[in-house]
Design a protein around this motif. Structure first.
Motif, PDB file in Angstrom:
ATOM      1  N   ILE A 101       0.811  -1.214   0.000  1.00  0.00           N
ATOM      2  CA  ILE A 101       0.000   0.000   0.000  1.00  0.00           C
ATOM      3  C   ILE A 101       0.845   1.265   0.000  1.00  0.00           C
ATOM      4  CG2 ILE A 101      -1.451   1.390   1.546  1.00  0.00           C
ATOM      5  CD1 ILE A 101      -3.147  -1.073   1.961  1.00  0.00           C
ATOM      6  N   GLN A 145     -18.110  -3.205  -4.652  1.00  0.00           N
ATOM      7  CA  GLN A 145     -18.170  -2.756  -3.258  1.00  0.00           C
ATOM      8  C   GLN A 145     -17.968  -3.931  -2.313  1.00  0.00           C
ATOM      9  OE1 GLN A 145     -18.335   0.319  -2.440  1.00  0.00           O
ATOM     10  NE2 GLN A 145     -19.668   1.508  -3.819  1.00  0.00           N
ATOM     11  N   PHE A 148     -14.253  -5.056  -2.263  1.00  0.00           N
ATOM     12  CA  PHE A 148     -13.394  -4.144  -1.504  1.00  0.00           C
ATOM     13  C   PHE A 148     -13.671  -4.249  -0.009  1.00  0.00           C
ATOM     14  CE2 PHE A 148     -13.502  -1.417  -5.550  1.00  0.00           C
ATOM     15  CZ  PHE A 148     -12.490  -2.173  -6.097  1.00  0.00           C
ATOM     16  N   GLY A 152     -10.945  -5.169   2.638  1.00  0.00           N
ATOM     17  CA  GLY A 152     -10.718  -4.243   3.742  1.00  0.00           C
ATOM     18  C   GLY A 152     -10.790  -4.927   5.093  1.00  0.00           C
ATOM     19  N   MET A 153     -11.822  -5.743   5.262  1.00  0.00           N
ATOM     20  CA  MET A 153     -11.971  -6.457   6.535  1.00  0.00           C
ATOM     21  C   MET A 153     -10.803  -7.401   6.773  1.00  0.00           C
ATOM     22  SD  MET A 153     -16.044  -7.284   6.948  1.00  0.00           S
ATOM     23  CE  MET A 153     -16.294  -8.110   5.389  1.00  0.00           C
ATOM     24  N   PHE A 156      -7.304  -5.136   7.267  1.00  0.00           N
ATOM     25  CA  PHE A 156      -7.222  -4.100   8.299  1.00  0.00           C
ATOM     26  C   PHE A 156      -6.372  -4.460   9.522  1.00  0.00           C
ATOM     27  CE2 PHE A 156      -8.821  -1.778  12.006  1.00  0.00           C
ATOM     28  CZ  PHE A 156      -8.606  -0.481  11.586  1.00  0.00           C
ATOM     29  N   ARG A 182     -10.718 -14.469  13.765  1.00  0.00           N
ATOM     30  CA  ARG A 182     -11.223 -13.513  12.777  1.00  0.00           C
ATOM     31  C   ARG A 182     -11.758 -14.194  11.519  1.00  0.00           C
ATOM     32  NH1 ARG A 182     -12.057  -8.478  12.402  1.00  0.00           N
ATOM     33  NH2 ARG A 182     -11.965  -7.374  10.405  1.00  0.00           N
ATOM     34  N   ILE A 193     -24.352 -11.194   5.009  1.00  0.00           N
ATOM     35  CA  ILE A 193     -24.533 -10.190   3.956  1.00  0.00           C
ATOM     36  C   ILE A 193     -25.142 -10.803   2.702  1.00  0.00           C
ATOM     37  CG2 ILE A 193     -23.314  -8.655   2.344  1.00  0.00           C
ATOM     38  CD1 ILE A 193     -21.290  -8.085   4.561  1.00  0.00           C
TER      39      ILE A 193
ATOM     40  N   SER B 149     -13.972  -4.507  11.562  1.00  0.00           N
ATOM     41  CA  SER B 149     -14.497  -4.758  10.222  1.00  0.00           C
ATOM     42  C   SER B 149     -15.083  -3.488   9.630  1.00  0.00           C
ATOM     43  CB  SER B 149     -15.560  -5.856  10.286  1.00  0.00           C
ATOM     44  OG  SER B 149     -14.974  -7.043  10.803  1.00  0.00           O
ATOM     45  N   LEU B 151     -14.315  -0.461  10.452  1.00  0.00           N
ATOM     46  CA  LEU B 151     -13.179   0.420  10.168  1.00  0.00           C
ATOM     47  C   LEU B 151     -12.474  -0.001   8.878  1.00  0.00           C
ATOM     48  CD1 LEU B 151     -11.578   1.062  13.673  1.00  0.00           C
ATOM     49  CD2 LEU B 151     -12.516   2.752  12.095  1.00  0.00           C
ATOM     50  N   GLY B 152     -12.217  -1.277   8.757  1.00  0.00           N
ATOM     51  CA  GLY B 152     -11.522  -1.778   7.574  1.00  0.00           C
ATOM     52  C   GLY B 152     -12.271  -1.480   6.294  1.00  0.00           C
ATOM     53  N   MET B 153     -13.566  -1.745   6.307  1.00  0.00           N
ATOM     54  CA  MET B 153     -14.379  -1.476   5.119  1.00  0.00           C
ATOM     55  C   MET B 153     -14.388   0.007   4.788  1.00  0.00           C
ATOM     56  SD  MET B 153     -17.664  -4.042   5.347  1.00  0.00           S
ATOM     57  CE  MET B 153     -18.233  -3.588   6.989  1.00  0.00           C
ATOM     58  N   PHE B 156     -10.512   1.155   3.676  1.00  0.00           N
ATOM     59  CA  PHE B 156      -9.811   0.476   2.581  1.00  0.00           C
ATOM     60  C   PHE B 156      -9.706   1.270   1.276  1.00  0.00           C
ATOM     61  CE2 PHE B 156      -9.591  -2.497  -0.998  1.00  0.00           C
ATOM     62  CZ  PHE B 156      -8.422  -3.156  -0.678  1.00  0.00           C
ATOM     63  N   LEU B 159      -6.976   3.751   1.207  1.00  0.00           N
ATOM     64  CA  LEU B 159      -5.629   3.195   1.222  1.00  0.00           C
ATOM     65  C   LEU B 159      -5.269   2.592  -0.133  1.00  0.00           C
ATOM     66  CD1 LEU B 159      -5.724   1.387   4.681  1.00  0.00           C
ATOM     67  CD2 LEU B 159      -4.429   3.437   4.108  1.00  0.00           C
ATOM     68  N   ILE B 164      -7.512   0.367  -6.855  1.00  0.00           N
ATOM     69  CA  ILE B 164      -8.913   0.410  -7.281  1.00  0.00           C
ATOM     70  C   ILE B 164      -9.051   1.173  -8.579  1.00  0.00           C
ATOM     71  CG2 ILE B 164     -11.204   1.275  -6.689  1.00  0.00           C
ATOM     72  CD1 ILE B 164     -10.616   0.706  -3.802  1.00  0.00           C
ATOM     73  N   LEU B 178     -18.207   5.196  -7.264  1.00  0.00           N
ATOM     74  CA  LEU B 178     -18.073   4.083  -6.327  1.00  0.00           C
ATOM     75  C   LEU B 178     -17.982   4.592  -4.891  1.00  0.00           C
ATOM     76  CD1 LEU B 178     -17.874   1.123  -7.234  1.00  0.00           C
ATOM     77  CD2 LEU B 178     -15.419   1.236  -6.833  1.00  0.00           C
ATOM     78  N   MET B 179     -17.157   5.600  -4.705  1.00  0.00           N
ATOM     79  CA  MET B 179     -16.960   6.143  -3.367  1.00  0.00           C
ATOM     80  C   MET B 179     -18.253   6.746  -2.838  1.00  0.00           C
ATOM     81  SD  MET B 179     -14.001   5.431  -2.430  1.00  0.00           S
ATOM     82  CE  MET B 179     -13.300   6.492  -1.173  1.00  0.00           C
ATOM     83  N   GLY B 181     -21.326   5.954  -3.588  1.00  0.00           N
ATOM     84  CA  GLY B 181     -22.311   4.932  -3.241  1.00  0.00           C
ATOM     85  C   GLY B 181     -21.897   4.054  -2.072  1.00  0.00           C
ATOM     86  N   ARG B 182     -20.645   4.205  -1.671  1.00  0.00           N
ATOM     87  CA  ARG B 182     -20.105   3.269  -0.683  1.00  0.00           C
ATOM     88  C   ARG B 182     -20.778   3.395   0.676  1.00  0.00           C
ATOM     89  NH1 ARG B 182     -16.799  -0.626  -0.487  1.00  0.00           N
ATOM     90  NH2 ARG B 182     -15.598  -1.129   1.388  1.00  0.00           N
ATOM     91  N   GLU B 185     -23.946   1.484   0.754  1.00  0.00           N
ATOM     92  CA  GLU B 185     -23.658   0.051   0.649  1.00  0.00           C
ATOM     93  C   GLU B 185     -23.184  -0.505   1.994  1.00  0.00           C
ATOM     94  OE1 GLU B 185     -24.238  -1.390  -2.248  1.00  0.00           O
ATOM     95  OE2 GLU B 185     -23.326  -3.389  -2.088  1.00  0.00           O
ATOM     96  N   LEU B 186     -22.291   0.213   2.632  1.00  0.00           N
ATOM     97  CA  LEU B 186     -21.759  -0.249   3.925  1.00  0.00           C
ATOM     98  C   LEU B 186     -22.863  -0.281   4.983  1.00  0.00           C
ATOM     99  CD1 LEU B 186     -18.158   1.225   4.325  1.00  0.00           C
ATOM    100  CD2 LEU B 186     -18.948  -0.902   3.274  1.00  0.00           C
ATOM    101  N   LYS B 188     -25.870  -0.847   4.468  1.00  0.00           N
ATOM    102  CA  LYS B 188     -26.652  -2.042   4.136  1.00  0.00           C
ATOM    103  C   LYS B 188     -25.991  -3.280   4.733  1.00  0.00           C
ATOM    104  CE  LYS B 188     -27.166  -3.350  -0.262  1.00  0.00           C
ATOM    105  NZ  LYS B 188     -27.458  -3.131  -1.705  1.00  0.00           N
ATOM    106  N   TYR B 189     -24.700  -3.418   4.523  1.00  0.00           N
ATOM    107  CA  TYR B 189     -23.973  -4.577   5.044  1.00  0.00           C
ATOM    108  C   TYR B 189     -24.143  -4.667   6.558  1.00  0.00           C
ATOM    109  CZ  TYR B 189     -21.562  -4.724   0.519  1.00  0.00           C
ATOM    110  OH  TYR B 189     -21.255  -4.789  -0.817  1.00  0.00           O
TER     111      TYR B 189
END
Lengths: 196, 196
Positions: A101, A145, A148, A152-153, A156, A182, A193, B149, B151-153, B156, B159, B164, B178-179, B181-182, B185-186, B188-189
């Motif tokens: 990264i 999405q 990624f 990311g999960m 991280f 994890r 999901i 998780s 945080l990672g999503m 990401f 980073l 991407i 993408l960004m 809509g993210r 989306e998150l 939703k997850y």
DNA sequence: AACGTAATTAACCAAATGGTTAATTCCAAA
DNA sequence: TTTGGAATTAACCATTTGGTTAATTACGTT
């Protein structure tokens, strides 16, 4: 172990731990237990040495994951295998995510352009996801999405390790425990999901 | 703008883009349009200057998020607000994640020890999660794992931006799309993961 | 206007750093 | 045993870099 191998191994570790700018040629030589001039003898320059290592490392990011993944039939199973394999890889090279990264952010993306399995990613992963969505086998989430998010999960904890360690009061055991659990936890999230 | 402010702003950008090792004092001076000696006049050394900037930046990571989050009643709502606020913050400082992560991995965690809101994180976030789990309002997932998780999503894409971008053929518009809509989306997850 | 403090600059310095070179050692083939 | 190319080393070099200093300028106060 040949001198060239010694250098490569030492350079690998130095670059991974300290990054390109933070790494000193002398430090590599010391670590390898050889004369500094050998670095230039076998690998022309610091840039060339770094480049070689980076190219080798980036190929690791998507190793045989492809094959493992293809064996599985359902998309959810594919993702689960990906998470497992990926976790094993990162455990073996904990600094890999940070290394890649930082490098890709500093230098242009010329470096990894050839080695990122974009085709596999798009034509296989995304395609197979679309298929199962249209078949109603998984929920309709955005494939990119989702990808990624899984990445990311997964990545991280390897990036934020110092912070996480601090959160658990520097207790290494708790951290290891957390990392071990994890994979199962992430697989659970994926099922939540994606399962309709 | 005072000279000191000019320096701070220039140093901020240089350090964020190139990291500590990659940043040259002369480059900061040039960017600020002042003499290099002024850097040492106002801030003693490169280390001192960096430290000051890092301390200021790390406080940004968990800004007023705490208050915004506390307003919400249900845990899922809290997480949703967190994702929104966090995304806005990162959009404003896209290099912040990379900056913080590289720094905390290179230098010890002494730097951010005082500024990480561990107490809030543990006593409030985790506690309120346990509560709702025991009440059956959300599924029983591991609070720490879940937090990392999210945080990672969230982090990401900031980073891995170069990678991407490469995946979407360098098309900036698709990336921005993408960004944008993210966040939804998150959220939703998160609902999929937590809703019983 | 004179004074004094803060701000600013150009020139300089020592240490570190990537890289080179000329000389020396190794070692296998003839 | 000789020999020739590869491997290795110590010393050296030019440049970069963080940092210093002594001198100069700017500017508010008396």
């Amino acid at each position: 172990m040949t001198t060239e191998e010694k250098i490569f191994l030492a350079a690998e570790n130095e670059f991974m731990e300290k990054g390109f700018d933070g790494t000193r040629m002398q430090a590599i030589a010391d670590r390898a237990g050889i004369n500094k001039a050998m670095l230039h003898y076998y690998f022309r320059s610091k840039d060339a040495l770094f480049e070689k290592i980076f190219q080798e490392k980036i190929k690791l990011i998507f190793p045989k994951i492809g094959e493992d993944v293809k064996k599985k039939k359902s998309f959810i199973e594919k993702v689960e295998v990906f998470i497992e394999t990926y976790y094993q890889l990162l455990s073996q090279y904990p600094f890999l995510p940070l290394f890649v990264i930082t490098t890709m952010n500093k230098k242009g993306n010329e470096h990894f352009a050839k080695n990122l399995p974009v085709d596999f990613f798009r034509d296989f992963f995304i395609a197979s996801m679309f298929e199962e969505i249209s078949q109603g086998k998984i929920k309709a989430v955005n494939p990119l999405q989702f990808a990624f998010s899984v990445l990311g999960m997964s990545v991280f904890p390897f990036l934020a390790r110092p912070a996480i360690l601090h959160v658990v009061n520097g207790n290494q055991e708790i951290f290891e425990e957390l990392m071990k659990g994890r994979v199962e936890e992430l697989k659970k999230y994926v099922r939540y999901i994606l399962t309709p």
